[in-house]
Design a protein around this motif. Structure first.
Motif, PDB file in Angstrom:
ATOM      1  N   LEU A   1      12.305  -2.969  -4.716  1.00 11.65           N
ATOM      2  CA  LEU A   1      11.425  -2.807  -3.558  1.00 11.65           C
ATOM      3  C   LEU A   1      11.635  -1.467  -2.858  1.00 11.65           C
ATOM      4  N   GLY A   2      12.808  -0.899  -2.998  1.00 10.67           N
ATOM      5  CA  GLY A   2      13.093   0.363  -2.336  1.00 10.67           C
ATOM      6  C   GLY A   2      12.732   1.588  -3.144  1.00 10.67           C
ATOM      7  N   CYS A   3      12.200   1.392  -4.337  1.00  6.58           N
ATOM      8  CA  CYS A   3      11.849   2.510  -5.220  1.00  6.58           C
ATOM      9  C   CYS A   3      10.380   2.896  -5.016  1.00  6.58           C
ATOM     10  N   ALA A   4      10.142   3.988  -4.346  1.00  5.44           N
ATOM     11  CA  ALA A   4       8.770   4.404  -4.033  1.00  5.44           C
ATOM     12  C   ALA A   4       7.951   4.655  -5.292  1.00  5.44           C
ATOM     13  N   ALA A   5       8.558   5.325  -6.297  1.00  5.38           N
ATOM     14  CA  ALA A   5       7.814   5.685  -7.506  1.00  5.38           C
ATOM     15  C   ALA A   5       7.365   4.458  -8.293  1.00  5.38           C
TER      16      ALA A   5
ATOM     17  N   ILE B   1       3.778 -10.284  -6.781  1.00  9.12           N
ATOM     18  CA  ILE B   1       4.030  -8.968  -6.187  1.00  9.12           C
ATOM     19  C   ILE B   1       3.253  -8.824  -4.893  1.00  9.12           C
ATOM     20  N   LEU B   2       2.014  -9.309  -4.898  1.00  8.18           N
ATOM     21  CA  LEU B   2       1.186  -9.208  -3.696  1.00  8.18           C
ATOM     22  C   LEU B   2       1.853  -9.877  -2.503  1.00  8.18           C
ATOM     23  N   GLY B   3       2.663 -10.881  -2.770  1.00  2.83           N
ATOM     24  CA  GLY B   3       3.348 -11.578  -1.692  1.00  2.83           C
ATOM     25  C   GLY B   3       4.347 -10.714  -0.949  1.00  2.83           C
ATOM     26  N   VAL B   4       4.828  -9.609  -1.579  1.00  2.00           N
ATOM     27  CA  VAL B   4       5.805  -8.748  -0.907  1.00  2.00           C
ATOM     28  C   VAL B   4       5.181  -7.449  -0.406  1.00  2.00           C
ATOM     29  N   VAL B   5       3.851  -7.307  -0.568  1.00  2.00           N
ATOM     30  CA  VAL B   5       3.187  -6.077  -0.128  1.00  2.00           C
ATOM     31  C   VAL B   5       3.373  -5.789   1.358  1.00  2.00           C
ATOM     32  N   PRO B   6       3.091  -6.752   2.253  1.00  2.00           N
ATOM     33  CA  PRO B   6       3.080  -6.425   3.683  1.00  2.00           C
ATOM     34  C   PRO B   6       4.344  -5.752   4.195  1.00  2.00           C
ATOM     35  N   GLY B   7       5.493  -6.322   3.882  1.00  3.90           N
ATOM     36  CA  GLY B   7       6.687  -5.781   4.510  1.00  3.90           C
ATOM     37  C   GLY B   7       7.436  -4.743   3.723  1.00  3.90           C
ATOM     38  N   TYR B   8       7.098  -4.547   2.453  1.00  2.00           N
ATOM     39  CA  TYR B   8       7.961  -3.722   1.620  1.00  2.00           C
ATOM     40  C   TYR B   8       7.247  -2.581   0.899  1.00  2.00           C
ATOM     41  N   ILE B   9       6.321  -2.903   0.007  1.00  2.00           N
ATOM     42  CA  ILE B   9       5.831  -1.863  -0.908  1.00  2.00           C
ATOM     43  C   ILE B   9       4.487  -1.267  -0.524  1.00  2.00           C
ATOM     44  N   GLY B  10       3.791  -1.844   0.434  1.00  2.00           N
ATOM     45  CA  GLY B  10       2.450  -1.366   0.783  1.00  2.00           C
ATOM     46  C   GLY B  10       2.405   0.116   1.081  1.00  2.00           C
ATOM     47  N   HIS B  11       3.394   0.630   1.805  1.00  2.00           N
ATOM     48  CA  HIS B  11       3.365   2.042   2.190  1.00  2.00           C
ATOM     49  C   HIS B  11       3.731   2.972   1.039  1.00  2.00           C
ATOM     50  N   PHE B  12       4.181   2.401  -0.100  1.00  2.00           N
ATOM     51  CA  PHE B  12       4.439   3.221  -1.280  1.00  2.00           C
ATOM     52  C   PHE B  12       3.186   3.379  -2.146  1.00  2.00           C
ATOM     53  N   VAL B  13       2.237   2.454  -2.015  1.00  2.00           N
ATOM     54  CA  VAL B  13       1.081   2.393  -2.929  1.00  2.00           C
ATOM     55  C   VAL B  13       0.120   3.550  -2.665  1.00  2.00           C
TER      56      VAL B  13
END
Length: 685
Positions: free
Chosen positions: A187-191, A207-219
């Protein structure tokens, strides 16, 4: 009589040889018992082969192949072979042992232990001597599981990030479930999350379940291709809340768009929330069931996406229903690339749109009537690339900031649909000093008075910069287009279809600098094509002293072996495409290939029954060949393919890609043989 064969517990290559020897002895005995009409011993010997030798032989072969697959990095295929062993002989421990060994080799000790236990449970201790090995190796797998090392704790952070970024999306979803440490690292890997695709795949939904708090800003690039209304709503909610704060491109597929009708407002709000960074939007609203598309207006999309640069918009409805009121819309300041596809597009549908999107540099439209060309001609100040109903891929914009003058650089029409010259020529004429690529299929002009009026309407019609030119050689059109390139020094790629006068065409080409590419199509036997011999002989002479023709394509032309003979004299020729030629022979094609054997790198032979194995053998002798395509050839066989591959790979080994399509006599086994020697083999029937 032959004594029955006794089996050892272990499966070995040596036993395979012993079985073969015993098989041969039994075969000799069976021959004798049959001749002597000794039915009892015939039954005995054949039964031993059927019931004992053949199954045992298959077990050994599966075991050896499974080991080889595992050693070559194909664990799933090795597991399949081990499972076949278990199916053949569930009471023998060999299959379970091989299956567990593959799991263990690839670090999956949990599944290895399960396979060892399965073997101990089902295998008979009387039927084999694998029991001790199963017990010993199960203990070893258990120890390995206990002392396993988590590589996430071993490698530097940048190495872990590089690994995570390369994982397929499904694998990332699995990694999220392994441990808390793995979850944090992934989750901490931006790339790892720059490209996110959401479909109906369970892992992607997870994966969509973790979008809000973790990976959304990487996409940065998001694709939504789900039929689930709930999944679509989660995506829209995440967009609306600003979780995709760095998104650059969004693609919404047709399957998702079908359920968008009740949520158009939510989509537009979501788009506006991402407007600061969203530069590319691909919205596919097309329906194949005859129903109308969701009412998402173009004006609303452009209003919500104020910084959009690239828009692809497809609908199965008329554009008039979904364009919106561009007359009252504001100027869009950033849009430079637009692709529109609709069931109907007319001049009024796009006239105001072009005025409000005045920075457009690339405009690709499908579903148009000819009046659209008039609107583009009137409102295309900055347009560089324009395609009208084109049925092929159109080049993208190049970042060329050094352009000193405005005007079209490339124009494309449909390959098979004529466009009225009265609508297309004004656009070409207006941009005659800037056009570099012209792909113009225009209707014939059979009236001499109409042709003269064209010359009067478009005086000094010269395409001074054109490098690539396609036109259909209809009456009137060919003469007009050849006049446009008379005395030009820039044309190197010329394509002509349906020429009505070969002599006129060849005479004009001979006055130009040598072409590099020449494509001829749809020339029937009513047209005298012998002038091509003169052209190719001239190019052959030129090729001895300076660069000349490099690529030639004949598609559904009634040329003969004589033209191929002349073609063979061009020393600069590297690529040829021959398609649908009914008046050439296999010997003529083989001779052409043989005469060019030291220079050809690419050959495509398509839709010609005359092409047989002798042609393939000639292809195998080419010294620099890298690409061969064989399509719709009904006379070639497996033997021809094998001989071609053997010769090509033995002598030069330069052949890197082979394409075989719809050749009825070619089998998958033959393609498998070719795949062992050629890097890329593409096959379909």
């Amino acid at each position: 009589m032959v004594e029955p064969h006794s089996f050892t517990g272990q499966l070995t290559p040596d036993e395979l040889i012993d079985i073969g020897k015993h098989f041969l002895k039994l075969a000799e005995s069976i021959k004798e018992t049959v001749n002597e009409q000794d039915h009892q011993h015939t039954i005995s010997h054949t039964s031993e082969i059927i019931d004992q030798l053949l199954p045992r032989q298959k077990l050994i072969l599966y075991d050896l192949r499974a080991h080889a697959y595992a050693m070559q990095g194909q664990p799933s295929t090795a597991i399949n072979d081990a499972q076949q062993m278990i199916t053949l002989s569930p009471a023998l421990g060999a299959g379970y042992f091989r299956k567990a060994s593959v799991f263990s080799m690839y670090g999956n000790q949990t599944q290895a232990i399960a396979a060892f236990e399965e073997g101990l449970q089902h295998a008979s201790t009387d039927a084999n001597d694998y029991t001790e090995q199963l017990i010993t190796e199960k203990a070893a797998a258990s120890n390995a599981k206990e002392r396993r090392i988590d590589f996430m704790t071993l490698f530097p952070a940048e190495v872990i990030d590089d690994i995570n970024a390369r994982l397929p999306q499904d694998a990332k979803a699995v990694c999220l479930l392994i441990s808390r440490l793995w979850r944090e690292k992934i989750l901490g890997c931006a790339a790892a999350w720059e490209n996110l695709s959401i479909s109906d795949n369970n892992n992607e939904i997870q994966i969509l379940g973790v979008v809000p708090g973790y990976i959304g800003h990487f996409v940065r690039h998001l694709t939504i291709k789900t039929a689930s209304e709930n999944v679509t709503l989660i995506c829209l909610r995440s967009m609306k809340k600003g979780y995709f704060s760095r998104i650059e491109s969004l693609e919404i597929s047709a399957i998702t768009a079908r359920g968008l009708a009740p949520y158009v407002g939510r989509l537009l709000i979501a788009l506006s929330q991402m407007s600061k960074t969203l530069a590319t939007l691909n919205l596919d609203l097309a329906r194949n069931d005859g129903t109308s598309s969701p009412s998402i207006l173009l004006t609303d999309i452009l209003y919500a996406c104020s910084n959009l640069k690239n828009l692809t918009y497809s609908t199965s409805s008329p554009l008039a229903e979904l364009a919106g009121d561009f007359n009252t819309a504001e100027q869009h300041k950033t849009l430079i690339n637009m692709q529109l596809k609709a069931s109907s597009i007319t001049r009024p549908d796009i006239e105001f749109m072009l005025q409000k999107c005045h920075k457009l540099r690339r405009f690709v439209i499908n579903g148009c009537n000819p009046t659209v060309l008039d609107a583009v001609n009137s409102h295309s100040t900055n347009l560089e690339i324009f395609a009208y109903n084109a049925n092929f891929t159109i080049p993208q914009l190049q970042d060329d900031t050094n352009l000193k003058e405005t005007g079209l650089r490339q124009i494309y029409t449909h390959n098979d649909q004529d466009v009225p010259a009265t609508h297309l020529l004004p656009l070409i004429y207006k941009n005659r000093t800037t056009l570099e690529t012209v792909h113009a299929r225009m209707s014939p002009i059979t009236n001499e008075e109409e042709l003269q009026s064209l010359y009067a309407a478009y005086p000094s019609f010269k395409l001074k910069r054109v490098t690539k030119l396609f036109f259909n050689g209809y009456t009137g059109i060919q003469k007009f287009m050849l006049q446009a390139i008379r005395n030009t020094t820039t044309v190197f790629d010329l394509s002509v279809a349906s020429t009505h006068d070969v002599n006129e065409l060849v005479e004009a080409i001979l006055k130009l600098p040598p072409l590099q590419k020449f494509d001829l199509s749809l020339i029937d036997k009513s047209v005298d094509s012998s002038s091509f011999i003169t052209l190719f002989e001239r190019y052959g002479d030129i090729s001895h002293s300076r660069p000349s023709l490099q690529y030639v394509s004949f598609r559904y032309c009634d040329v003969t072996d004589a033209e191929l003979v002349a073609l063979a004299g061009i020393k600069s020729l590297h690529e040829i495409t021959l398609r649908g030629l009914d008046y050439v022979s296999a010997n003529g094609i083989s001779t052409l290939i043989q005469n060019l054997s030291s220079q050809l790198t690419s050959v495509q032979l398509i839709d010609m029954d005359v092409v047989d194995d002798s042609v393939l053998v000639a292809l195998g002798d080419l010294k620099r060949m890298t690409y061969i395509e064989l399509d719709l050839l009904q006379s070639i066989t497996d033997q021809g393919i094998r001989r071609m591959v053997d010769k090509a790979c033995f002598s030069t080994n330069t052949l890197t890609k082979l394409v075989v399509t719809e050749c009825d006599q070619i089998t998958s086994a033959c393609i498998g043989y070719a795949s062992q020697q050629i890097k890329v083999v593409v096959y379909s029937r």
